[in-house]
Design an enzyme around this catalytic site. Structure first.
Site, PDB file in Angstrom:
ATOM      1  N   GLU A  48       0.796  -1.237   0.000  1.00 30.69           N
ATOM      2  CA  GLU A  48       0.000   0.000   0.000  1.00 30.69           C
ATOM      3  C   GLU A  48       0.828   1.286   0.000  1.00 30.69           C
ATOM      4  OE1 GLU A  48      -2.718  -0.214   3.302  1.00 30.69           O
ATOM      5  OE2 GLU A  48      -3.902  -1.766   2.327  1.00 30.69           O
ATOM      6  N   GLU A  74      -5.462  -8.560   0.950  1.00 28.14           N
ATOM      7  CA  GLU A  74      -6.079  -8.251   2.245  1.00 28.14           C
ATOM      8  C   GLU A  74      -7.550  -7.936   2.038  1.00 28.14           C
ATOM      9  OE1 GLU A  74      -4.329  -5.112   4.642  1.00 28.14           O
ATOM     10  OE2 GLU A  74      -2.319  -5.794   4.126  1.00 28.14           O
TER      11      GLU A  74
HETATM   12  C1  FCB Z   1      -4.169  -2.212   5.733  1.00 28.84           C
HETATM   13  C2  FCB Z   1      -2.767  -2.579   6.188  1.00 28.84           C
HETATM   14  C3  FCB Z   1      -2.724  -3.649   7.236  1.00 28.84           C
HETATM   15  C4  FCB Z   1      -3.837  -3.499   8.258  1.00 28.84           C
HETATM   16  C5  FCB Z   1      -5.177  -3.335   7.567  1.00 28.84           C
HETATM   17  C6  FCB Z   1      -6.337  -3.211   8.508  1.00 28.84           C
HETATM   18  O1  FCB Z   1      -4.171  -0.931   5.222  1.00 28.84           O
HETATM   19  O2  FCB Z   1      -2.019  -3.032   5.083  1.00 28.84           O
HETATM   20  O3  FCB Z   1      -1.455  -3.617   7.832  1.00 28.84           O
HETATM   21  O4  FCB Z   1      -3.549  -2.476   9.112  1.00 28.84           O
HETATM   22  O5  FCB Z   1      -5.132  -2.195   6.747  1.00 28.84           O
END
Ligand code: FCB
Length: 472
Positions: A199, A385
């Site tokens: 990110e 994620e």
């Molecule tokens: C993302 C991050 C991860 C975690 C989630 C909830 O932005 O990559 O580390 O904090 O959010």
């Protein structure tokens, strides 16, 4: 004159209609399919994700460990409830148990990151004992049928590098290249799936625009420079990884596949028939979702925000440095043009939707839309994620089911999704939010470090175990 005004009015009406058609919502009949009918491509990776600083414990030598003990200009602690990551979920010592828990759910892949500050505690110093730890972790994965998916940089920097300006400074590209090469030499025999950065836009936004993560600056021009350096570092790392990793650990004929992990948020206008809200929506969508990714096609990074930032950097050779893209998706924001706020933009969750403990709206169709955004790159996509912080087990269960349903829809529509990682395997240190927010499939009792599968997480194992393979 009147004719001109009428023409202008008509033009604006047509423009608004066009925008509404072009950026339409997606809908499918929820639960048209039961989980027994879920079909996923052969070799689909089912996993969970973590990151080193958030779970390992004992990260004492990075910029976050300093930051957690510092205070803002009004003497308030940086982290909610004055938490510090400390021993976190003690994953460094409990990784075997954690990998077993992952396997028990039926997962066949693990997304994790290595902690740069443990591997390189001082400039030019490679800490073999830390390297051995990661070798053992990867070997345990290979022995138990878990495909490692390794992220090199997940928000933290060794303290020595932070002191040298981190990614604001062009030298960071060289330091990252060195770190990548040593990590590739060490873990290349076990790891095929590599991500350079987690990110980048979130990292730049939180550290250099909002100033709530280290280094705590509020300067969008610097944020743009950081992003350009991250892209350069990605490009160098891509070539180094392909040169260094020679073992085809998973036996698919390719020794290494390198990607970048991009957070995608869905922005929609709060008032669909109010053009200024469309303006804020499109601006945010461009800056947050597209600016960085487009550089992989145009070899030029452009970052423009009204008259605050005008940034342009040529990055020759950046195209063709993506073997895959990771998508992190959590939520949708409604955007509102607001003269009273500093950047003239206000974000809010849609009122009708359920909310997570992060106050994020639960919007599964957004995952489908996020996948559509990145499909244009024509490379395999992994959802690196997707998850929910909540105390409500029913909500967690619905969240998981509905988001995997969205992935399934995308695959039916021929989007090349190769894997899904839930965030996170277990509860952990959620950056500025501290330990309060619990994303884990497993609940962690931080007193005893005991892990317990949450009721709402059981569905994930059921989906994995029941899902069938798409006939070729
Ligand atoms: C993302 C991050 C991860 C975690 C989630 C909830 O932005 O990559 O580390 O904090 O959010």
């Amino acid at each position: 004159m009147l004719n001109l005004l009428i023409l202008l009015f008509l033009f604006l009406v047509l423009l608004t209609i066009w925008l509404n058609i072009r950026h339409h919502d997606v809908k499918w009949k929820e639960h048209r399919i039961s989980i027994d009918d879920f079909r996923f491509p052969k070799g689909f990776l089912w996993g969970a994700a973590t990151s080193a600083h958030q779970v390992e414990g004992d990260c004492r030598n990075n910029d976050w460990s300093r930051w957690e003990k510092s205070f803002d200009s009004e003497a308030r602690p940086r982290i909610k409830n004055s938490d510090t990551a400390g021993m976190a979920a003690d994953h460094w010592n409990r990784y075997k148990e954690d990998l077993r828990l992952l396997r028990e759910l039926g997962c066949n892949s693990y997304r994790f990151s290595v902690e740069w500050s443990k591997l390189m505690p001082r400039p030019g110093v490679w800490e073999q004992s830390a390297a051995d730890h990661y070798i053992e972790t990867c070997m345990t994965m290979r022995d138990t049928g878990i495909e490692p998916n390794l992220t090199l940089h997940h928000f933290t920097l060794p303290q020595w590098l932070a002191e040298r300006g981190g990614f604001e400074h062009p030298d960071s590209v060289r330091y990252f290249a060195d770190f990548t090469e040593k990590t590739a030499e060490t873990l290349g025999p076990y790891v095929d799936l590599w991500a350079t950065f987690n990110e980048p836009v979130v990292y730049a936004l939180m550290g250099w625009v909002r100033g709530v993560w280290p280094p705590g600056k509020r300067d969008p021009n610097l944020a743009a420079r950081v992003l350009a350096n991250l892209l350069k570092a990605h490009q160098r790392a891509y070539r180094i990884l392909h040169k260094t990793v020679r073992t085809d650990a998973d036996g698919d004929g390719v020794p290494c596949k390198v990607g970048i992990v991009k957070n995608i948020s869905i922005f929609d206008p709060a008032r669909k028939w109010w053009l200024p809200d469309w303006l804020t929506t499109l601006t945010l969508d461009r800056l947050y979702n597209h600016a960085l990714l487009d550089a992989f096609r145009t070899e030029q990074f452009r970052f423009n925000l009204f008259n605050t930032v005008r940034f342009r950097k040529d990055l020759p050779g950046l195209a063709d440095t993506l073997d895959w893209i990771g998508v992190n998706y959590y939520t949708q924001y409604l955007t509102r043009f607001d003269l009273k706020s500093e950047l003239k933009i206000r974000l809010e969750p849609k009122k009708k939707l359920p909310r997570t403990d992060m106050d994020w709206a639960v919007y599964p169709a957004g995952l489908y839309r996020a996948l559509k955004i990145v499909r244009v790159f024509g490379v395999p996509i992994y959802i690196t994620e997707n998850g929910i912080a909540t105390q409500d087990d029913q909500l967690r269960k619905r969240f998981i089911l509905q988001h995997i349903e969205a992935v399934h829809e995308a695959i039916l529509d021929k989007i090349d999704v190769r894997g899904y990682y839930y965030w996170s395997l277990m509860d952990n240190f959620e950056w500025a939010e501290g330990f309060e927010k619990r994303f884990g499939l497993y609940y962690v009792d931080y007193q005893t470090q005991e892990r317990t599968l949450k009721n709402g997480a059981q569905i994930y194992g059921d989906i994995i175990k029941n899902s069938q393979t798409i006939d070729e």
